[in-house]
Design a protein around this motif. Structure first.
Motif, PDB file in Angstrom:
ATOM      1  N   ILE A 180       0.883  -1.165   0.000  1.00 30.73           N
ATOM      2  CA  ILE A 180       0.000   0.000   0.000  1.00 30.73           C
ATOM      3  C   ILE A 180       0.919   1.213   0.000  1.00 30.73           C
ATOM      4  O   ILE A 180       1.824   1.304   0.841  1.00 30.73           O
ATOM      5  N   ILE A 181       0.692   2.145  -0.934  1.00 28.60           N
ATOM      6  CA  ILE A 181       1.521   3.338  -1.014  1.00 28.60           C
ATOM      7  C   ILE A 181       0.637   4.573  -1.075  1.00 28.60           C
ATOM      8  O   ILE A 181      -0.550   4.491  -1.402  1.00 28.60           O
ATOM      9  N   GLY A 182       1.230   5.710  -0.765  1.00 28.64           N
ATOM     10  CA  GLY A 182       0.486   6.955  -0.868  1.00 28.64           C
ATOM     11  C   GLY A 182       1.368   8.150  -0.603  1.00 28.64           C
ATOM     12  O   GLY A 182       2.538   8.024  -0.238  1.00 28.64           O
ATOM     13  N   THR A 183       0.761   9.325  -0.789  1.00 29.58           N
ATOM     14  CA  THR A 183       1.442  10.606  -0.621  1.00 29.58           C
ATOM     15  C   THR A 183       0.625  11.484   0.311  1.00 29.58           C
ATOM     16  O   THR A 183      -0.604  11.576   0.175  1.00 29.58           O
ATOM     17  N   TYR A 184       1.314  12.143   1.235  1.00 31.18           N
ATOM     18  CA  TYR A 184       0.644  13.058   2.174  1.00 31.18           C
ATOM     19  C   TYR A 184       0.360  14.387   1.480  1.00 31.18           C
ATOM     20  O   TYR A 184       1.255  14.985   0.890  1.00 31.18           O
ATOM     21  N   ARG A 185      -0.888  14.841   1.581  1.00 31.68           N
ATOM     22  CA  ARG A 185      -1.309  16.094   0.945  1.00 31.68           C
ATOM     23  C   ARG A 185      -1.500  17.221   1.950  1.00 31.68           C
ATOM     24  O   ARG A 185      -1.310  18.384   1.614  1.00 31.68           O
ATOM     25  N   GLU A 186      -1.933  16.871   3.175  1.00 31.86           N
ATOM     26  CA  GLU A 186      -2.122  17.878   4.217  1.00 31.86           C
ATOM     27  C   GLU A 186      -1.840  17.220   5.562  1.00 31.86           C
ATOM     28  O   GLU A 186      -2.264  16.094   5.809  1.00 31.86           O
ATOM     29  N   ILE A 187      -1.130  17.950   6.433  1.00 41.00           N
ATOM     30  CA  ILE A 187      -0.812  17.447   7.771  1.00 41.00           C
ATOM     31  C   ILE A 187      -1.013  18.594   8.752  1.00 41.00           C
ATOM     32  O   ILE A 187      -0.342  19.626   8.649  1.00 41.00           O
ATOM     33  N   VAL A 188      -1.949  18.428   9.668  1.00 44.33           N
ATOM     34  CA  VAL A 188      -2.168  19.407  10.730  1.00 44.33           C
ATOM     35  C   VAL A 188      -2.130  18.624  12.039  1.00 44.33           C
ATOM     36  O   VAL A 188      -3.139  18.062  12.476  1.00 44.33           O
ATOM     37  N   LYS A 189      -0.927  18.556  12.646  1.00 43.63           N
ATOM     38  CA  LYS A 189      -0.728  17.758  13.853  1.00 43.63           C
ATOM     39  C   LYS A 189      -1.398  18.433  15.041  1.00 43.63           C
ATOM     40  O   LYS A 189      -1.227  19.628  15.210  1.00 43.63           O
ATOM     41  N   PRO A 190      -2.115  17.735  15.882  1.00 42.92           N
ATOM     42  CA  PRO A 190      -2.577  16.349  15.835  1.00 42.92           C
ATOM     43  C   PRO A 190      -4.039  16.255  15.405  1.00 42.92           C
ATOM     44  O   PRO A 190      -4.776  15.409  15.882  1.00 42.92           O
ATOM     45  N   GLU A 191      -4.462  17.148  14.507  1.00 42.34           N
ATOM     46  CA  GLU A 191      -5.881  17.267  14.159  1.00 42.34           C
ATOM     47  C   GLU A 191      -6.323  16.483  12.931  1.00 42.34           C
ATOM     48  O   GLU A 191      -7.382  15.866  12.950  1.00 42.34           O
ATOM     49  N   ARG A 192      -5.539  16.572  11.845  1.00 46.53           N
ATOM     50  CA  ARG A 192      -6.008  15.914  10.628  1.00 46.53           C
ATOM     51  C   ARG A 192      -4.870  15.593   9.672  1.00 46.53           C
ATOM     52  O   ARG A 192      -3.822  16.225   9.672  1.00 46.53           O
ATOM     53  N   LEU A 193      -5.156  14.572   8.859  1.00 42.68           N
ATOM     54  CA  LEU A 193      -4.266  14.136   7.785  1.00 42.68           C
ATOM     55  C   LEU A 193      -5.095  13.990   6.520  1.00 42.68           C
ATOM     56  O   LEU A 193      -6.256  13.581   6.578  1.00 42.68           O
ATOM     57  N   ASN A 194      -4.483  14.298   5.392  1.00 35.20           N
ATOM     58  CA  ASN A 194      -5.097  14.026   4.094  1.00 35.20           C
ATOM     59  C   ASN A 194      -4.000  13.400   3.238  1.00 35.20           C
ATOM     60  O   ASN A 194      -2.895  13.933   3.150  1.00 35.20           O
ATOM     61  N   TYR A 195      -4.308  12.227   2.661  1.00 37.75           N
ATOM     62  CA  TYR A 195      -3.307  11.518   1.884  1.00 37.75           C
ATOM     63  C   TYR A 195      -3.977  10.618   0.861  1.00 37.75           C
ATOM     64  O   TYR A 195      -5.177  10.361   0.928  1.00 37.75           O
ATOM     65  N   THR A 196      -3.177  10.177  -0.093  1.00 43.47           N
ATOM     66  CA  THR A 196      -3.685   9.252  -1.101  1.00 43.47           C
ATOM     67  C   THR A 196      -3.332   7.831  -0.680  1.00 43.47           C
ATOM     68  O   THR A 196      -2.460   7.617   0.163  1.00 43.47           O
ATOM     69  N   MET A 197      -4.022   6.860  -1.283  1.00 51.67           N
ATOM     70  CA  MET A 197      -3.734   5.459  -1.004  1.00 51.67           C
ATOM     71  C   MET A 197      -3.941   4.653  -2.279  1.00 51.67           C
ATOM     72  O   MET A 197      -4.957   4.795  -2.956  1.00 51.67           O
ATOM     73  N   ILE A 198      -2.955   3.812  -2.570  1.00 46.51           N
ATOM     74  CA  ILE A 198      -3.019   2.915  -3.727  1.00 46.51           C
ATOM     75  C   ILE A 198      -2.602   1.525  -3.272  1.00 46.51           C
ATOM     76  O   ILE A 198      -1.551   1.366  -2.641  1.00 46.51           O
ATOM     77  N   PHE A 199      -3.442   0.527  -3.579  1.00 46.00           N
ATOM     78  CA  PHE A 199      -3.037  -0.868  -3.394  1.00 46.00           C
ATOM     79  C   PHE A 199      -2.173  -1.161  -4.608  1.00 46.00           C
ATOM     80  O   PHE A 199      -2.669  -1.273  -5.729  1.00 46.00           O
ATOM     81  N   ASP A 200      -0.852  -1.242  -4.420  1.00 47.80           N
ATOM     82  CA  ASP A 200       0.105  -1.222  -5.521  1.00 47.80           C
ATOM     83  C   ASP A 200       0.309  -2.584  -6.170  1.00 47.80           C
ATOM     84  O   ASP A 200       1.426  -3.095  -6.264  1.00 47.80           O
ATOM     85  N   VAL A 201      -0.791  -3.173  -6.605  1.00 47.96           N
ATOM     86  CA  VAL A 201      -0.780  -4.448  -7.326  1.00 47.96           C
ATOM     87  C   VAL A 201      -1.720  -4.288  -8.514  1.00 47.96           C
ATOM     88  O   VAL A 201      -2.861  -3.835  -8.359  1.00 47.96           O
ATOM     89  N   SER A 202      -1.248  -4.644  -9.702  1.00 40.84           N
ATOM     90  CA  SER A 202      -2.072  -4.527 -10.907  1.00 40.84           C
ATOM     91  C   SER A 202      -3.251  -5.495 -10.828  1.00 40.84           C
ATOM     92  O   SER A 202      -3.089  -6.601 -10.329  1.00 40.84           O
ATOM     93  N   PRO A 203      -4.437  -5.127 -11.229  1.00 40.44           N
ATOM     94  CA  PRO A 203      -4.859  -3.878 -11.855  1.00 40.44           C
ATOM     95  C   PRO A 203      -5.351  -2.836 -10.837  1.00 40.44           C
ATOM     96  O   PRO A 203      -5.794  -1.769 -11.217  1.00 40.44           O
TER      97      PRO A 203
END
Length: 172
Positions: free
Chosen positions: A85-108
């Protein structure tokens, strides 16, 4: 608007799940302050102890917690198969909120990126509430994730995290 019934006892596990449009929402109450839950959610040494489902251990856990930073979790199946599982952090407001992407990195499946919004709310009595909203690109992607066990995996991970935190408290 679709709704799924929570298949667990809400009182016993303090977890609820629901579907809103193309989003899966999991809420959980923890017997810990939100700073502790934040750390459990964002530090590799903690995440590696609780993340995952189906009894498959987390083999690798890499977290670069900054906007634009990435994470990578890899579960290892009994036959040695990796489930990354991979992803990138888009927003971080410690310790209130996180926004990130998620990809199950197996085709398809790696063709579909989900977007996750986690919020950490401090409650009275030293408790906190984590709300995890995962938005899928389509209703089909959401249904595929539900069919693969994402809902129960999210709940199981949170239950494992609670047990791990209780063990850490006893060791102090």
């Amino acid at each position: 608007q679709m709704r799924r019934k929570n298949t667990m006892s809400q009182q016993a596990n303090k977890a609820t799940t629901r579907v809103e449009g193309q989003a899966l929402i999991i809420e959980r109450i923890f017997e810990a302050p939100r700073e502790l839950v934040w750390d459990a959610w964002t530090k590799p040494e903690h995440v590696s102890r609780w993340w995952g489902h189906g009894g498959v251990p987390l083999h690798a856990c890499e977290i670069d917690l900054r906007v634009g930073g990435t994470y990578r979790y890899v579960q290892l199946g009994p036959d040695g198969t990796e489930f990354p599982i991979i992803g990138t952090y888009r927003e971080i407001v410690k310790p209130e909120r996180l926004n990130y992407t998620m990809i199950f990195d197996v085709s398809p499946y790696n063709e579909h990126e989900s977007v996750i919004f986690d919020s950490f709310e401090q409650l009275e009595g030293g408790k906190s509430k984590l709300t995890m909203r995962t938005e899928y690109v389509s209703a089909e992607a959401l249904q595929g994730s539900l069919a693969s066990g994402a809902e129960q995996g999210g709940i199981a991970s949170k239950k494992k995290r609670k047990r791990g935190r209780q063990k850490e408290d006893k060791e102090r």
